[in-house]
Design a protein around this motif. Structure first.
Motif, PDB file in Angstrom:
ATOM      1  N   HIS A   1      -2.837  -4.464  -3.969  1.00  0.00           N
ATOM      2  CA  HIS A   1      -2.949  -3.461  -2.914  1.00  0.00           C
ATOM      3  C   HIS A   1      -2.264  -2.152  -3.316  1.00  0.00           C
ATOM      4  O   HIS A   1      -2.762  -1.053  -3.021  1.00  0.00           O
TER       5      HIS A   1
ATOM      6  N   GLN B   1      -3.372   4.860   6.000  1.00  0.00           N
ATOM      7  CA  GLN B   1      -3.199   3.577   5.323  1.00  0.00           C
ATOM      8  C   GLN B   1      -2.791   2.482   6.291  1.00  0.00           C
ATOM      9  O   GLN B   1      -3.267   1.346   6.219  1.00  0.00           O
TER      10      GLN B   1
ATOM     11  N   THR C   1      -4.182   1.901  -3.811  1.00  0.00           N
ATOM     12  CA  THR C   1      -3.811   3.134  -3.105  1.00  0.00           C
ATOM     13  C   THR C   1      -3.108   4.148  -4.000  1.00  0.00           C
ATOM     14  O   THR C   1      -2.892   5.283  -3.572  1.00  0.00           O
TER      15      THR C   1
ATOM     16  N   ALA D   1       0.833  -1.206   0.000  1.00  0.00           N
ATOM     17  CA  ALA D   1       0.000   0.000   0.000  1.00  0.00           C
ATOM     18  C   ALA D   1       0.865   1.253   0.000  1.00  0.00           C
ATOM     19  O   ALA D   1       0.555   2.244  -0.678  1.00  0.00           O
TER      20      ALA D   1
END
Length: 429
Positions: free
Chosen positions: A229, A252, A233, A85
């Protein structure tokens, strides 16, 4: 006016993305909720049908003994998914795109080929899980159940045309079904607290427990959601300054802690249920999904078996949709190509339908799919760690040296255990 998602090419209506200023101005609670979502989508991979079989088998064979393994595996998942992320947040690009840009072309092309094989293996496990659940609940033949699972997954992906939030909400809803399905059973059984605490103490009981622990940890990190992932993001929220990026990093990290924490809770609930109801009993075939369903009906009651099957169905639907979404990210990122979503759904669904159609034992097929997934783990983990340790790529969000060291050690452990698991499976020793 609509915007186009750089990662998938799908269109999002205005207002689907948010700015840091909007998050700050929305208040503490709503601001946090605006950032939740990516980790819940990723967490589906940690409660997929393969986890069902492994966790119930661990509890049935060894009671609470391997509970500490599930907790440790969940901590590893938090670390790896947090790095993924963070890469998307810091660079505005996803992991496949970064691999394409930073590695030689033959290397990135080879990584794409293996990632597509992993996508097929992923879909195999998810579709089989959904098919088994439909068979248990409604008596639908496995092949037909596989087709239905594929159609539902495609419908979930179609939500992307309305932006990322409808898709995330649908996945979160299915995740809630899985969570509630197991918690509804946990609250009905007599759990001995001392046994749970004892299960958190690291130890083994013979070679079989070591092998099962290897399977639990080795199957922890699913390569397709490591790729995915970072894409979830990368363009979700605009961050124009270093302060903005640090702010988003904190949000996050909270998202990852909640998403992976809930996944860990589900996995632990599976083991606790099996340990409480099946350990030391004469219930047969608790290493298969059908056997677990029959065992729950026999030892507890039919509603418990029904809750298990509903959770398995939600897992199959959700994880199949997430897997196909990840496949789109992989192709676009590694080779800058896209194919129609329906065609990709058909290509990844076909092997699963062949397996179901020719009568291969579904549980055995699930195990073999996890072996194939094991081969893809180094190609996701190693580049992720190498990239997130570089300041010229990550700027102020670069890993601390300790983070890189811990992540490197985790990668070595996961890759080593997966290699051992593959060797055990291939040799049968």
């Amino acid at each position: 006016m609509a915007t186009t998602d750089a990662a998938t090419g799908t269109h999002s209506p205005d207002g689907d993305a948010a700015t840091v200023a909007e998050i700050r101005a929305s208040g503490p609670l709503r601001g946090r909720l605006m950032f939740f979502g990516p980790a819940i989508v990723a967490a589906i991979a940690y409660v997929d049908p393969g986890n069902f079989a492994t966790n119930f088998s661990a509890g049935a064979q060894f009671g609470y003994l391997l509970l500490w393994v599930i907790v440790g595996a969940n901590l590893l998942a938090m670390l790896i998914q947090s790095l993924s992320a963070k890469l998307g947040l810091a660079t505005g690009r996803n992991l496949p795109e970064m691999c394409r840009d930073r590695f030689p072309r033959p290397v990135s092309r080879g990584m794409w080929v293996q990632a597509e094989i992993v996508a097929i293996a992923t879909d195999l496990a998810e579709v089989i899980g959904g098919a088994i659940a439909l068979n248990l609940l409604f008596g639908i033949p496995l092949f037909t159940g596989g087709v239905i699972t594929g159609i539902v997954a495609f419908a979930l992906l179609a939500l992307q045309s309305r932006g990322f939030r409808p898709f995330e909400r649908a996945i979160a809803g299915l995740f809630a079904v899985i969570l509630l399905g197991f918690l509804s059973t946990v609250v009905r059984i007599d759990i001995v607290g001392a046994d749970v605490v004892a299960g958190l103490v690291p130890r083994f009981d013979g070679t079989d427990s070591v092998l099962l622990a290897t399977g639990i940890i080795g199957a922890t990190v699913m390569p397709h959601v490591v790729y995915l992932h970072s894409a979830l993001t990368q363009t979700r929220i605009r961050a124009d300054t270093a302060a903005d990026r640090r702010f988003l990093l904190r949000r996050q990290q909270t998202d990852v802690a909640v998403g992976m924490g809930l996944a860990g809770l589900v996995n632990a609930a599976m083991l606790v249920i099996a340990a409480t109801l099946f350990f030391g009993s004469d219930v047969p075939d608790t290493d298969t999904l059908d056997g677990v369903y029959d065992g729950l009906a026999r030892v507890l009651d039919q509603p418990a078996a029904f809750a298990f099957a509903i959770a398995l169905l939600a897992s199959g639907f959700a994880s199949s949709g997430v897997g196909t979404y990840a496949g789109q990210i992989v192709m676009q990122g590694f080779i800058r190509r896209q194919i129609p979503l329906l065609l990709r759904r058909a290509l990844t669904l076909a092997p699963a339908l062949v397996v179901l159609g020719i009568g291969v034992d579904p549980t055995r097929a699930l195990v073999l799919s996890q072996v194939v997934l094991s081969f893809g783990i180094p190609f996701a983990l190693v580049p992720l760690i190498l990239l997130t340790r570089r300041r010229d790529i990550m700027a102020e969000l670069v890993n601390h040296r300790l983070t890189t060291a811990v992540a490197g050690l985790a990668a070595v452990v996961i890759i080593g255990l997966n290699g051992f698991l593959v060797w055990q499976t291939v040799t049968g020793s």
